[in-house]
Write a protein that holds these residues in place. Structure first.
Motif, PDB file in Angstrom:
ATOM      1  N   UNK A  55       0.839  -1.201   0.000  1.00  0.00           N
ATOM      2  CA  UNK A  55       0.000   0.000   0.000  1.00  0.00           C
ATOM      3  C   UNK A  55       0.872   1.248   0.000  1.00  0.00           C
ATOM      4  N   UNK A  56       0.356   2.297  -0.628  1.00  0.00           N
ATOM      5  CA  UNK A  56       1.102   3.555  -0.612  1.00  0.00           C
ATOM      6  C   UNK A  56       0.146   4.738  -0.575  1.00  0.00           C
ATOM      7  N   UNK A 106      -0.732  11.343   8.601  1.00  0.00           N
ATOM      8  CA  UNK A 106      -1.399  10.684   9.726  1.00  0.00           C
ATOM      9  C   UNK A 106      -1.571   9.188   9.464  1.00  0.00           C
ATOM     10  N   UNK A 107      -1.959   8.822   8.247  1.00  0.00           N
ATOM     11  CA  UNK A 107      -2.128   7.399   7.922  1.00  0.00           C
ATOM     12  C   UNK A 107      -0.789   6.666   7.952  1.00  0.00           C
ATOM     13  N   UNK A 108       0.284   7.348   7.562  1.00  0.00           N
ATOM     14  CA  UNK A 108       1.591   6.690   7.603  1.00  0.00           C
ATOM     15  C   UNK A 108       2.013   6.418   9.044  1.00  0.00           C
ATOM     16  N   UNK A 109       1.675   7.324   9.952  1.00  0.00           N
ATOM     17  CA  UNK A 109       1.994   7.105  11.361  1.00  0.00           C
ATOM     18  C   UNK A 109       1.242   5.913  11.912  1.00  0.00           C
ATOM     19  N   UNK A 110       0.008   5.692  11.426  1.00  0.00           N
ATOM     20  CA  UNK A 110      -0.819   4.573  11.902  1.00  0.00           C
ATOM     21  C   UNK A 110      -0.535   3.289  11.119  1.00  0.00           C
ATOM     22  N   UNK A 111       0.518   3.283  10.290  1.00  0.00           N
ATOM     23  CA  UNK A 111       0.944   2.111   9.521  1.00  0.00           C
ATOM     24  C   UNK A 111      -0.113   1.652   8.517  1.00  0.00           C
ATOM     25  N   UNK A 112      -0.956   2.575   8.059  1.00  0.00           N
ATOM     26  CA  UNK A 112      -1.940   2.220   7.031  1.00  0.00           C
ATOM     27  C   UNK A 112      -1.328   2.281   5.642  1.00  0.00           C
ATOM     28  N   UNK A 113      -0.129   2.823   5.516  1.00  0.00           N
ATOM     29  CA  UNK A 113       0.580   2.893   4.243  1.00  0.00           C
ATOM     30  C   UNK A 113       1.953   2.261   4.415  1.00  0.00           C
ATOM     31  N   UNK A 114       2.315   1.359   3.511  1.00  0.00           N
ATOM     32  CA  UNK A 114       3.676   0.825   3.518  1.00  0.00           C
ATOM     33  C   UNK A 114       4.667   1.865   3.005  1.00  0.00           C
ATOM     34  N   UNK A 115       4.184   2.705   2.074  1.00  0.00           N
ATOM     35  CA  UNK A 115       5.064   3.675   1.423  1.00  0.00           C
ATOM     36  C   UNK A 115       4.357   5.018   1.276  1.00  0.00           C
ATOM     37  N   UNK A 116       5.144   6.081   1.151  1.00  0.00           N
ATOM     38  CA  UNK A 116       4.653   7.375   0.676  1.00  0.00           C
ATOM     39  C   UNK A 116       5.427   7.682  -0.602  1.00  0.00           C
ATOM     40  N   UNK A 126      11.446  10.948  10.802  1.00  0.00           N
ATOM     41  CA  UNK A 126      12.256   9.750  11.014  1.00  0.00           C
ATOM     42  C   UNK A 126      11.789   8.939  12.223  1.00  0.00           C
ATOM     43  N   UNK A 127      10.890   9.504  13.012  1.00  0.00           N
ATOM     44  CA  UNK A 127      10.352   8.761  14.157  1.00  0.00           C
ATOM     45  C   UNK A 127       9.449   7.622  13.716  1.00  0.00           C
ATOM     46  N   UNK A 128       8.914   7.717  12.475  1.00  0.00           N
ATOM     47  CA  UNK A 128       8.040   6.646  12.004  1.00  0.00           C
ATOM     48  C   UNK A 128       8.271   6.272  10.543  1.00  0.00           C
ATOM     49  N   UNK A 232      16.293  24.325  -1.931  1.00  0.00           N
ATOM     50  CA  UNK A 232      15.770  23.241  -2.753  1.00  0.00           C
ATOM     51  C   UNK A 232      15.229  22.137  -1.845  1.00  0.00           C
ATOM     52  N   UNK A 233      14.270  21.404  -2.382  1.00  0.00           N
ATOM     53  CA  UNK A 233      13.713  20.264  -1.664  1.00  0.00           C
ATOM     54  C   UNK A 233      14.094  18.987  -2.400  1.00  0.00           C
ATOM     55  N   UNK A 234      14.520  17.970  -1.650  1.00  0.00           N
ATOM     56  CA  UNK A 234      14.860  16.666  -2.217  1.00  0.00           C
ATOM     57  C   UNK A 234      13.795  15.665  -1.777  1.00  0.00           C
ATOM     58  N   UNK A 235      13.139  15.033  -2.734  1.00  0.00           N
ATOM     59  CA  UNK A 235      12.053  14.095  -2.441  1.00  0.00           C
ATOM     60  C   UNK A 235      12.532  12.653  -2.559  1.00  0.00           C
ATOM     61  N   UNK A 236      12.101  11.829  -1.616  1.00  0.00           N
ATOM     62  CA  UNK A 236      12.437  10.408  -1.586  1.00  0.00           C
ATOM     63  C   UNK A 236      11.152   9.600  -1.445  1.00  0.00           C
ATOM     64  N   UNK A 237      11.272   8.299  -1.625  1.00  0.00           N
ATOM     65  CA  UNK A 237      10.172   7.404  -1.269  1.00  0.00           C
ATOM     66  C   UNK A 237      10.306   7.110   0.225  1.00  0.00           C
ATOM     67  N   UNK A 238       9.232   7.324   0.976  1.00  0.00           N
ATOM     68  CA  UNK A 238       9.242   7.078   2.417  1.00  0.00           C
ATOM     69  C   UNK A 238       8.694   5.675   2.699  1.00  0.00           C
ATOM     70  N   UNK A 239       9.387   4.955   3.590  1.00  0.00           N
ATOM     71  CA  UNK A 239       9.024   3.579   3.932  1.00  0.00           C
ATOM     72  C   UNK A 239       8.789   3.504   5.435  1.00  0.00           C
TER      73      UNK A 239
END
Length: 499
Positions: A55-56, A106-116, A126-128, A232-239
């Motif tokens: 899920x993402x 908020x959903x990523x904190x509740x582990x409803x998403x594997x990825x962003x 980095x706390x979650x 500048x902003x650097x974007x990554x995939x969050x896991x």
């Protein structure tokens, strides 16, 4: 009849095999070239084979980078990049819908998403979350109302109310670099631009590409970019940070994306929603850009208004149209010279007694009156811009191209041979006919070539050339008019046709 039991056994075997393939996801056992190129270790290969669906979450309102459309689909620049990741790993990414970026976090904190799909690394996150290596960087810009003067430096933001989307990571960076700035939260980029347009805030801060897209798409014509920031902003995939194995897999997938494919995606989206200096930097050029755009729009409106009320006064309509022409010789919006410059240029060449060796042509968009009826002003403007830029790209360096009227343009081949000029005219007709322009519209053009004409009065020559379009029975043709014009401005017969 004896074969029936054997056929029945074969049929049962086929059915059982299909069920086995379905239940055990047989396709994961097939060699996948893309996945093999990522150099996944045994644990990572086993993990992907076992977990085929992940899920993402995304930013649902951040076009053109990414958004969720009305059908619930992930769209935009980032969605295509994520598609490359999905294909390279041979996995299925399932979208978890959200209504705002804050809800995504908020959903990523509740582990409803594997990825962003795209997020910036911050200490709080980095706390979650874990973060892959960055795959996309962009710079910031501030858009404000056109009445606001351009800022000379970023320090000028001190004490200003600047709108940003709530939850965006660059808030931390801004507060450190500009401690006196007053940040106002909004739920989306579009809301931020609305606040700036209504002057409820000094400006809205976001990516230059996002601002350019929304100004173009939503019609915020009272806004302009007044400042480009150095940050500048650097974007990554969050896991999710309880899955280091998935982080390693995603890092290898990001690193393994083909640079040519990545560049193709970036180029296509940047060309679709241009972020050129003429749109994003408030200099003198942007003033002339908007002045030209206003003049063209005003001309269209004025033309229809005067045509309905003053049909018998054609000269006055032409005079009023001429009054709103831009005073600079070149229009970067259309990539073409203005009419007043073409007139001066032609008269100069005409007075040099080069008229017999001066080929020039007039292009006219066929059935333009129908287009003006069917299209809105914005759609017509986009079509004309696309058309003129396309034509100008076909013109060689030894010729001059300019816009004469909305549907007519002129090419002067002052240093071209007559045969090359005929080839150019046919090339323009053919390329326009086979191409598709803004809004998916197909066009054809009719072209009249003035070659070797003996006429002292240039104005009368143009008048006769324009009247000659009325003699054309069919559209999409090139007519060569090399006959002599007598003193009463009457045409002889054209001496060549190409279709």
């Amino acid at each position: 009849m004896k074969m029936i039991p054997y056929l029945f056994c074969v049929l049962i075997s086929v059915v059982l095999t299909a069920i086995f393939m379905e239940q055990n996801n047989f396709e994961t056992f097939i060699f996948n070239e893309d996945r093999a190129q990522l150099n996944l270790n045994e644990d990572e290969q086993a993990y992907i084979s076992k977990h085929q669906v992940f899920t993402y979450c995304v930013d649902p309102a951040w076009p053109p980078f990414e958004w969720i459309d009305e059908r619930g689909k992930h769209r935009g620049y980032i969605s295509e990049y994520i598609g490359l990741i999905e294909k390279s790993l041979n996995i299925k990414l399932k979208l978890v819908k959200t209504s705002s970026w804050a809800e995504t976090l908020d959903k990523s904190k509740r582990r409803e998403c594997d990825l962003i799909s795209a997020a910036m690394l911050t200490h709080e996150r980095t706390l979650h979350l874990y973060f892959t290596q960055p795959y996309l960087t962009y710079s910031f810009a501030v858009a404000s109302h056109k009445d606001v003067m351009a800022l000379n430096d970023a320090v000028s933001l001190d004490g200003k109310a600047i709108a940003i989307v709530k939850g965006y990571a660059y808030e931390e960076q801004l507060r450190i670099n500009y401690p006196k700035i007053q940040l106002k939260y909004v739920s989306s980029a579009e809301e931020g631009l609305k606040q700036a347009s209504a002057k409820h805030v000094f400006g809205y801060l976001d990516s230059k590409m996002v601002i350019a897209y929304l100004i173009h798409k939503k019609g915020f014509m009272d806004l302009k970019v007044i400042r480009n920031l150095p940050e500048h902003m650097a974007l990554s995939i969050a896991v999710r940070n309880d899955n280091e194995l998935l982080l390693g897999i995603m890092n290898k997938a990001v690193d393994g994306v083909d640079e040519n494919k990545k560049r193709d995606i970036q180029t296509r989206w940047e060309n679709k929603y241009k972020t050129s200096k003429s749109i994003l930097v408030y200099t003198n050029s942007i003033y002339w850009f908007y002045t030209s755009l206003f003049c063209l729009s005003f001309t269209v409106i004025l033309y229809f208004w005067t045509k309905s009320r003053m049909r018998k006064n054609k000269k006055k309509v032409q005079f009023l149209e001429a009054q709103v022409q831009k005073l600079e010789k070149f229009d970067s919006h259309y990539n073409a010279y203005h009419r007043h410059y073409l007139v001066r240029h032609l008269r100069l060449l005409w007075n040099e007694e080069r008229r017999q060796s001066l080929p020039f042509l007039i292009c006219q968009i066929d059935q333009f009156d129908n287009l003006k009826t069917l299209l809105s002003i914005e759609e017509l403007e986009a079509l004309l811009q696309d058309y003129h830029v396309f034509i100008s790209g076909l013109i060689p360096a030894n010729a001059t191209y300019g816009q004469w009227q909305m549907d007519r343009s002129v090419v002067v081949g002052e240093d071209m041979s007559h045969s090359d000029f005929l080839v150019l005219a046919e090339t323009i007709r053919y390329e326009v006919h086979k191409s598709e322009f803004a809004g998916g519209i197909n066009l054809t053009v009719s072209i009249v070539i003035a070659d070797g004409l003996e006429k002292d009065n240039l104005d009368c020559l143009f008048e006769e050339l324009f009247e000659h379009f009325a003699l054309m029975v069919d559209p999409n043709q090139v007519v060569l008019c090399g006959a002599t014009v007598d003193s009463s401005c009457k045409w002889g017969k054209p001496n060549a046709y190409f279709k």
